[in-house]
Write an enzyme that holds these catalytic residues in place. Structure first.
Site, PDB file in Angstrom:
ATOM      1  N   HIS A  95      31.178  83.860  43.752  1.00 23.80           N
ATOM      2  CA  HIS A  95      32.418  83.298  44.299  1.00 23.80           C
ATOM      3  C   HIS A  95      32.872  82.113  43.470  1.00 23.80           C
ATOM      4  O   HIS A  95      32.075  81.397  42.882  1.00 23.80           O
ATOM      5  CB  HIS A  95      32.260  82.894  45.766  1.00 23.80           C
ATOM      6  CG  HIS A  95      31.105  81.988  46.033  1.00 23.80           C
ATOM      7  ND1 HIS A  95      29.815  82.443  46.133  1.00 23.80           N
ATOM      8  CD2 HIS A  95      31.034  80.653  46.223  1.00 23.80           C
ATOM      9  CE1 HIS A  95      29.002  81.435  46.390  1.00 23.80           C
ATOM     10  NE2 HIS A  95      29.713  80.324  46.432  1.00 23.80           N
ATOM     11  N   HIS A  97      34.981  78.600  43.837  1.00 22.81           N
ATOM     12  CA  HIS A  97      35.590  77.605  44.730  1.00 22.81           C
ATOM     13  C   HIS A  97      36.891  77.124  44.080  1.00 22.81           C
ATOM     14  O   HIS A  97      36.876  76.704  42.907  1.00 22.81           O
ATOM     15  CB  HIS A  97      34.695  76.367  44.868  1.00 22.81           C
ATOM     16  CG  HIS A  97      33.398  76.575  45.574  1.00 22.81           C
ATOM     17  ND1 HIS A  97      33.216  76.235  46.899  1.00 22.81           N
ATOM     18  CD2 HIS A  97      32.214  77.065  45.154  1.00 22.81           C
ATOM     19  CE1 HIS A  97      31.964  76.501  47.246  1.00 22.81           C
ATOM     20  NE2 HIS A  97      31.329  77.005  46.209  1.00 22.81           N
TER      21      HIS A  97
HETATM   22  P1  AMP Z   1      27.625  77.894  47.184  1.00 25.20           P
HETATM   23  O1  AMP Z   1      26.907  79.223  47.311  1.00 25.20           O
HETATM   24  O2  AMP Z   1      26.681  76.769  46.878  1.00 25.20           O
HETATM   25  O3  AMP Z   1      28.766  77.951  46.208  1.00 25.20           O
HETATM   26  O4  AMP Z   1      28.254  77.563  48.622  1.00 25.20           O
HETATM   27  C1  AMP Z   1      28.736  78.581  49.478  1.00 25.20           C
HETATM   28  C2  AMP Z   1      29.992  78.114  50.182  1.00 25.20           C
HETATM   29  O5  AMP Z   1      30.341  79.131  51.107  1.00 25.20           O
HETATM   30  C3  AMP Z   1      29.848  76.810  50.965  1.00 25.20           C
HETATM   31  O6  AMP Z   1      30.872  75.913  50.556  1.00 25.20           O
HETATM   32  C4  AMP Z   1      30.028  77.241  52.429  1.00 25.20           C
HETATM   33  O7  AMP Z   1      30.703  76.292  53.197  1.00 25.20           O
HETATM   34  C5  AMP Z   1      30.823  78.516  52.288  1.00 25.20           C
HETATM   35  N1  AMP Z   1      30.629  79.464  53.391  1.00 25.20           N
HETATM   36  C6  AMP Z   1      29.453  79.927  53.875  1.00 25.20           C
HETATM   37  N2  AMP Z   1      29.655  80.804  54.872  1.00 25.20           N
HETATM   38  C7  AMP Z   1      30.998  80.896  55.037  1.00 25.20           C
HETATM   39  C8  AMP Z   1      31.856  81.632  55.918  1.00 25.20           C
HETATM   40  N3  AMP Z   1      31.365  82.475  56.858  1.00 25.20           N
HETATM   41  N4  AMP Z   1      33.200  81.479  55.806  1.00 25.20           N
HETATM   42  C9  AMP Z   1      33.717  80.645  54.871  1.00 25.20           C
HETATM   43  N5  AMP Z   1      32.968  79.929  54.004  1.00 25.20           N
HETATM   44  C10 AMP Z   1      31.627  80.039  54.078  1.00 25.20           C
END
Ligand code: AMP
Length: 128
Positions: free
Chosen positions: A93, A95
């Site tokens: 993903h 950001h």
């Molecule tokens: P990272 O894998 O370190 O890039 O972080 C994963 C991101 O996904 C974090 O910022 C979480 O807040 C976000 N996240 C996790 N679960 C969900 C969800 N169900 N809906 C939206 N965002 C999510």
């Protein structure tokens, strides 16, 4: 086991959807660093961003670009930061974080807390 993001793709977990096409989905991060903080994912589950196919990676970035342009115009931020971490969720993903200062992309700071109504208002403003 399917990632939490694959469950979102399958509609098993809700999300605040910003945009989608056949291959990619964009939705609001539930623990935002700034107003409009969005995640862009491939619908296909691949853990590591750089394990995506070259052409897939290119299409994902073009998809993300449209959302970043939209975020910039509706949130009146200086720029939209692009961050790839993937340490928490093992599904590639990007950001997209509207930013006015470096502090807006400091992942160690406390996340913003929005009500469901607030998230829905952002979707109305940004959604494509
Ligand atoms: P990272 O894998 O370190 O890039 O972080 C994963 C991101 O996904 C974090 O910022 C979480 O807040 C976000 N996240 C996790 N679960 C969900 C969800 N169900 N809906 C939206 N965002 C999510």
């Amino acid at each position: 086991m399917a990632s939490v993001f694959s469950k979102i793709v399958a509609g098993e977990i809700p999300c605040y959807k910003i945009a989608e096409n056949d291959e990619f989905l964009a939705f609001l991060d539930i623990n935002p660093l700034s107003e409009g903080h969005t995640l862009v994912i491939p619908k296909r589950e691949v853990d590591y961003y750089f394990d995506l196919e070259d052409d897939e990676l290119a299409r994902m970035n073009v998809f993300a670009k449209k959302i970043a342009q939209r975020l910039k115009s509706v949130t009146s931020c200086k720029k939209v930061a692009v961050v790839v971490m993937g340490l928490e969720v093992p599904h590639a993903h990007i950001h997209l974080i509207p930013m006015n200062s470096e502090r807006d992309v400091d992942f160690s700071k406390e996340k913003l807390k929005f009500t469901p109504e607030h998230f829905s208002r952002i979707v109305e403003k940004v959604g494509l």
